[in-house]
Enzyme design. Sequence first.
Site, PDB file in Angstrom:
ATOM      1  N   HIS A   1      64.634  -5.246  -0.312  1.00 55.75           N
ATOM      2  CA  HIS A   1      64.897  -6.554   0.289  1.00 55.75           C
ATOM      3  C   HIS A   1      63.620  -7.264   0.782  1.00 55.75           C
ATOM      4  O   HIS A   1      63.296  -8.367   0.371  1.00 55.75           O
ATOM      5  CB  HIS A   1      65.840  -6.394   1.486  1.00 55.75           C
ATOM      6  CG  HIS A   1      67.100  -5.643   1.189  1.00 55.75           C
ATOM      7  ND1 HIS A   1      68.123  -6.188   0.457  1.00 55.75           N
ATOM      8  CD2 HIS A   1      67.511  -4.388   1.529  1.00 55.75           C
ATOM      9  CE1 HIS A   1      69.118  -5.311   0.365  1.00 55.75           C
ATOM     10  NE2 HIS A   1      68.767  -4.213   1.006  1.00 55.75           N
TER      11      HIS A   1
HETATM   12  C1  BDR Z   1      67.914  -6.058   5.656  1.00 59.01           C
HETATM   13  O1  BDR Z   1      68.477  -5.195   6.638  1.00 59.01           O
HETATM   14  C2  BDR Z   1      67.527  -4.247   7.049  1.00 59.01           C
HETATM   15  O2  BDR Z   1      68.127  -3.008   7.226  1.00 59.01           O
HETATM   16  C3  BDR Z   1      66.433  -4.264   6.015  1.00 59.01           C
HETATM   17  O3  BDR Z   1      65.184  -3.941   6.593  1.00 59.01           O
HETATM   18  C4  BDR Z   1      66.456  -5.667   5.497  1.00 59.01           C
HETATM   19  O4  BDR Z   1      65.661  -6.522   6.288  1.00 59.01           O
HETATM   20  C5  BDR Z   1      68.734  -5.934   4.390  1.00 59.01           C
HETATM   21  O5  BDR Z   1      70.055  -6.283   4.628  1.00 59.01           O
END
Ligand code: BDR
Length: 311
Positions: A242
């Site tokens: 992500h």
């Molecule tokens: C987001 O949620 C967090 O757990 C990750 O770091 C990312 O920013 C993804 O949904």
Amino acid sequence: MSESSLIIDCDPGVDDGVALLLAFASPELDILGVTTVAGNVSAALTARNARVIRHIARRPDVPVLAGCQRPLVRPPVEAGHFHGETGLGDLSLDPVADDGECRHAVDFLVSTLMERPAGTIDVVVTGPFTNLAMAMVREPEIIARVRRVVVMGGARREGGNITASAEYNIFADPHAAQIVFGSGAAIVVHGLDATHQVRATEARIAAIEALDGASARACATLLRFSRRIEAEQVRGLDAPLHDPCPIAWLLAPELFETVPCEIQVETASPLTLGHTAVEFRLADPAAATIHWVTAADGQGVFDLITERLAT
Ligand code: BDR
Ligand code: CA
């Protein structure tokens, strides 16, 4: 390739860690500071983890500033099950010296955006939006001064990853997200619709494992951890990557496609709390200040990370 001064606001977090490694290894990014927030793990741990990554990347020139210790309204919700107890998976955490930095992240965001020329600073957010929302409330003039806000958060087509309706960063502080999306700032949004197209396949991790250097080794360790956890908890698909997406967009926007939109965040319904209602049907799309990323070139993003960590 674009020149950019930026502040990275994050909650490391395994994928935040990869995002920081990519940014630290990219000489065209003028990183003014890394601000941290409570999110995946506690505020104390996210600040410590940012310092750990900075140490690995040998970037003592970049200040790390700890920020808000809890969301604006709702109780904290952590995601240690996806990031490990420390927040950085299996990465071994050599002790890092406390550098005595005691400015608060919100103060740093406000003062940096007010002191530097308007329109010259991008703010990347890869955690709950608490710090940026607080900064916007504290000094609304920063909204017109920020160049672009580039965030990881939200979901439209893909549905949620922490609940059926919500993506984690928005769910963790929906009130902050509503402030930021409602601010009028220029925002580029990498939601799950985009980041689910960027996945840590075996071959992509192996390419990073083949590199020398501490940053590449740390990156590979973080990616291996994500891949294992995804296999255990979600099953069937390679782990999505992500948080490096906003950094990759700054470096190589041609790897992404965007559509103008408006976004409202659900803050009232317990069932759909943190849902992002992303509206593409706009009366005047050219006037939109928010752009939603609809497509991402997963191989291109991994090639960029591999190329940067190789040098
Ligand atoms: C987001 O949620 C967090 O757990 C990750 O770091 C990312 O920013 C993804 O949904
Ligand atoms: Ca994050």
